[in-house]
Scaffold this active site. Sequence first.
Site, PDB file in Angstrom:
ATOM      1  CD  GLN A 128      -2.051 -88.456 -32.465  1.00 37.39           C
ATOM      2  OE1 GLN A 128      -1.908 -88.724 -31.271  1.00 37.39           O
ATOM      3  NE2 GLN A 128      -2.094 -89.392 -33.404  1.00 37.39           N
TER       4      GLN A 128
ATOM      5  CG  ASP B 130       3.575 -85.202 -38.066  1.00 34.52           C
ATOM      6  OD1 ASP B 130       4.666 -85.072 -38.649  1.00 34.52           O
ATOM      7  OD2 ASP B 130       3.138 -86.304 -37.680  1.00 34.52           O
TER       8      ASP B 130
END
Length: 547
Positions: free
Chosen positions: A341, A385
């Site tokens: 992330q 994502d």
Amino acid sequence: MTANNLLFSLIFILPFLISMSLADDTLTSPVSSGTICKSTPDPSYCKSVLPNNHTANVYDYGRFSVEKSLSQSHKFLKLVDKYLKRYSPSLSRTAILALKDCYSLAELNIDFLSSSFDTVNNTNETLSSSKAEDIQTLLSAILTNQETCLDGLKDTASAWSVKNGLSVPLSNDTKLYSVSLALFTKGWVPSKKNGKPWHPKKKHISKSLIYESLGRRKLTQIGKDEAVAVRGMVVVSKNGSGNFTTINDAISAAPNNSAASDGYFLIYVTAGVYQEYLSIAINKPFLLMIGDGIDQTIITGNRSVVDGWTTMTSATFSVRGPGFMAMNITFRNTAGAIKQQAVAVLNMADLSTFYSCSFEGYQDTLFAHSLRQFYRDCDIYGTVDFIFGNAAAVFQNNNFYARLPSKGQFNPITAQGRTDPNQNTGISIQNCTIRAADDLASSNFVVKTYLGRPWKQYSRTVYVQSFMDSLVDPAGWHDWNGDFGLGTLYYAEYDNRGPGSNTTTRVTWPGYHVINATDATNFTVSNFLLGDHWLPQTGVPYTAGLI
């Protein structure tokens, strides 16, 4: 008398004077808490928090629930503050950052619940669509803030005891906030949105702008129609020719707590690479940030979860100030696919707009966290994502570029995070283009790309009238973990085109749908965002309905 019952009695000691001829009898008729709780996601918990020896209407119960939610939000803020002071010396930097995230999110919840209570405490009738949308948006964001706090604790605090002290009140408060949202939706939200009339035609704006001098002026477009009100302007230039050499200094100089009627404060960022981590606070509303173009004005950073940041604090650029608008800017996170992330932009700004911008990252590029957001004519690059969060967000005329992920990974474009069926949130993607970025297109690796996967139980994502290239897997969508959310999510496609748009072999989940024009219209700018109420003042072009 219990404390809850006393609170309930004090709230309603003076009767509300309402016009019964205008009120819905089903909403104003007194019912038991057991009856009203049937309209909430967790009736058992609802009954445990509402007074059980009273009969009241939905408005009375709703006010009680929102005020109790406000009280609990204050208590949780104090609890987080206590843990920060007591445990910080023994915690890792990442764990401390997670607690600080929870603290800032709890502060937002107090603000949002205060605004919500002011509204519900002053009316006993269904609100206008725009006002109801405002409060439903705030109550939806409160639940999102709770979930973000909990996710941060889970990700960074698995080995420390503080998590156990916070997770229980966090979970209970989330249930209470869900009750408040459900009762507000039942009592105050109209059954149909009635945004002001719109005409299905495109508005046009030139990307070139003439900047006038400081003061309350007009930002004049090269064109003949619209002008955007600007109250002041500063110039950021790395060579010292402007007012500031850093964007952070320009943000600090922006006025605090200005109103929409004051106009935008314009920060013009000239071409250059700005290695800055920027955060626009909630008390810096109505900022308009304009650069010299994609790949000309570049804001860049490289923070990541692997390097010890939380997902929120990994962001190169974050914004909470309402009414924010950016144009002609590239936002980057260069951490790379291997760093997991690594957010380029964290958007927590209500009524925010990004026009002709580029978002460049890998995993979790754009964190469309909460509240109402609009993206137009932008480029968005990423791997896993790369558009995620729980805003009510419409993406219109954008280009999505799937990049080459780490070996063994696949590319889900979206991971929408709706956790409650009453949240007015979701991702709507209209007239966008999905293609492989150059690194993926030229790679010899087999990488599957999907339209999305359900990050949270009520994940909601819709693709409308978009082009899907052949990189999109025929199944279309991917699960998150087994059958999690497959019956409660809402994924839909309407009138898409291109070799990846064929729906004949799509997933057969209960929550997946191929929809018609009537259903697709619910996810347009006019209906999903009530965009006709606030987008015209930005001067940004948009299509109100279907194309």
